[in-house]
Write a protein that holds these residues in place. Sequence first.
Motif, short mmCIF file in Angstrom:
data_model
loop_
_atom_site.label_atom_id
_atom_site.label_comp_id
_atom_site.label_asym_id
_atom_site.label_seq_id
_atom_site.Cartn_x
_atom_site.Cartn_y
_atom_site.Cartn_z
N LEU A 63 37.15 32.09 28.41
CA LEU A 63 37.26 32.95 29.58
C LEU A 63 38.73 33.05 30.00
CD1 LEU A 63 34.17 31.70 31.59
CD2 LEU A 63 34.32 33.51 29.90
N TRP A 64 39.37 34.08 29.57
CA TRP A 64 40.77 34.32 29.90
C TRP A 64 40.89 35.54 30.80
CZ3 TRP A 64 44.66 31.08 28.65
CH2 TRP A 64 44.43 30.14 27.63
N ASP A 65 41.90 35.56 31.62
CA ASP A 65 42.18 36.79 32.37
C ASP A 65 42.86 37.78 31.43
OD1 ASP A 65 44.71 35.76 32.14
OD2 ASP A 65 45.25 36.08 34.23
N ALA A 66 43.11 38.98 31.97
CA ALA A 66 43.62 40.04 31.11
C ALA A 66 44.97 39.68 30.50
CB ALA A 66 43.74 41.34 31.91
N ARG B 240 45.89 36.74 29.61
CA ARG B 240 45.72 35.52 28.82
C ARG B 240 46.60 34.38 29.33
NH1 ARG B 240 46.88 36.38 23.01
NH2 ARG B 240 47.46 38.49 23.52
N ARG C 14 45.54 32.79 32.41
CA ARG C 14 44.68 31.93 33.21
C ARG C 14 43.38 31.68 32.47
NH1 ARG C 14 41.87 33.88 38.55
NH2 ARG C 14 40.40 34.54 36.95
N THR D 245 39.65 30.03 32.47
CA THR D 245 38.58 29.50 33.31
C THR D 245 37.79 28.49 32.49
OG1 THR D 245 38.41 31.62 34.45
CG2 THR D 245 36.55 30.11 34.68
#
Lengths: 365, 336
Positions: free
Chosen positions: B151-154, B156, B158, B160
């Motif tokens: 689970l990465w933010d856009a 990459r 952050r 989760t």
Amino acid sequence: MSDLGLRIGTPDVRLAGPIAFGPAGILFLADNGAAAIHAIDVRDPGPVAGSEPFDLESLDARLASFLGCDVTDVAVKDMAVHPSSHHVYLSVQRGRGDARQAVLVRIDRLTGAIADVSLTDVPCAKVVLTDAPDLDDERLDIVLPMGDEGEELTFGERTVRVVRQPIRMSTVTDMAYVDGVLLVAGLSNEEFSSKLRRIPFPFGDAVADNNLEIFHVSHGKWETAAPIRTFVPYDDGRSILASYTCTPVVHVPLVDAEPGTKTIGRTVAELGSMNQPLDMVSFRQGGDEYVLVANTSHGLLKLAGKDIDGQPGLIEPTAPIGVPRERQELEGIIRLDNLNGEHVLALQRDDAGRLHLRSLKTASL
Amino acid sequence: MIELAWSRLGNDDCLRARGLAPATVDLEVFPAAVLHATRAVALPPMAGRTVVDGDDVCFVPRFAFVPGTAYRARVGGHDVGAAVRPEVAADRSTEVVAIHPSVPVVPRNLLRLYVQFSAPMAEGDAAQHVALVDEEGAPMVASLLRMDEELWDASRQRLTVLLDPARIKRGLVSHAAAGYPLRLGAAFRVVVGEGFRDARGVALRAGAERRYLVGDDERRRVDPAAWQITPPAVATQAPVRVVFDRPLDHGLATRCLRVVDADGRRVAGAVRLAPDARSWELEPTQTWRAGRHAVEVDATLEDLAGNSVARVFDRALADADDDRRRPGDRALPFLL
């Protein structure tokens, strides 16, 4: 190809994801990076195949050698068998980080030869997935209504890059094509929730969404948030059988599922906790339908359609566990697809971590 | 004597072989380690094309050579030499800039952690490089949820990290068999290994860790009515401040709150979440006007244990009051 809505283009695939064959040898390839699904005419060169088995040792080493990298830099994301040639297609990620590359690989089932399927100037189409958005929410700056075909097609030059919105984009966990509709199970990244989408193909018409509610036996509760991990069309596509982590198997009718409504699934089996289902396939044996479920912890399990059909929905916590299951003496199966009427093709990881392709004779399962 | 060299052919990288017989076209290249480890089957050569360039023969790969990898060349099935693709020189500059939650005590039913990096990261290795360990440094086995998709933010930057929900929810087999991932009253650490590679493939400048104490369970729905709002003065650009009744999920709190005016229009401005995720403020880009305003709360907002405004993460089935279908008030009015 025009009647299927494909145009010559170059799909920009960032992350290799699930694949599934559709009509006329068109392969659907999900890109979880861009939350998009590409339909690609793979122009398979093979003749119509018979019912021979196909086995290939050391698949990962072959792939690494072909791709010119170490075995640890090859990740097989999914596997699909071409419906007529029975050549094996793999969705592969090569390398990591900025060097990461999505590769679509074809394995000739006659010779075992490996080739990469060109994604340059091929007949293709694209649909972009978004979660049902609040229109006034500024975070959803991708204004791409589902079914806006003009926006979704890829032409000769690269398409506009769709930046992933981590909250609102779902990743795709599994896909299957049934009678003009691509079924897509998705995992929403941060909310830990799921949806089953029905995307008409050719792309263009409105997407039908259904929220699913199931009874999760080991969780002991009705569940709307848990994601489908893998599913298989069932009963000639009138329904699906879906598996969830920890591990209910749920029968979900499609025929009467009105778009936008909640569909209540019938939990028919509980395959055990501390387990994740990896893939499913259905096959016929003696005229009856059966389903195989590959699992992380509980091996390869066979369920009988007649048991599934007669199973009242499980609605009590922890027990009973539903339809009988028969554990196959095969370990490490991580992907499954139908090879032909007589064989199921399995991707197997052995104790040393090496990958092999195995044909499982359906009569012996 | 065959000589192999990294070279260019037009715009393409190639492996150039010098000293082969004239017009040799069956130059094949293999990753040496794969070839060495796999003797039982005949491996396909690396995809690419062979081009005769004057007296030389060039292999132009279909897929880029990998830095640090040794390649072996063969002609007619016979080894003619090997060459190691040079590493790309790169500094170990990426580091962990934050691990959330940022409070010293977390509830025993903590659901989610975030690791914030200073640069985009490589995917696929998180399970190997992020772990929970106890006070003695022993790994807490099966405490984190393993997922196919990280689970990465856009960007990459952050990651989760979910604690295994099946061990948090009471009544589940995993919970009954293995118990909570965390132990009440005990301390634990989130450890990020320095081997975690960034998007360039370079390891972190250093590992990172954060220590937490485990407190009581949190099983209440997030209740905005229990929050305190400090309204700003009219005609200023002072921030409006909201103090929560408990620390909230860092990722969700950043995006789940907004301020609207009397007409329901969103008030634009800079949003700040306190490092401990116990308060939030919005500093408007324009001065405040008199009138009714409200802080609106998205129903998906969650606390550290995954309880949202709409529901309790681990709902007690026997408790009729504990019903996720009765969301609390989600707009907090304030008058200026």
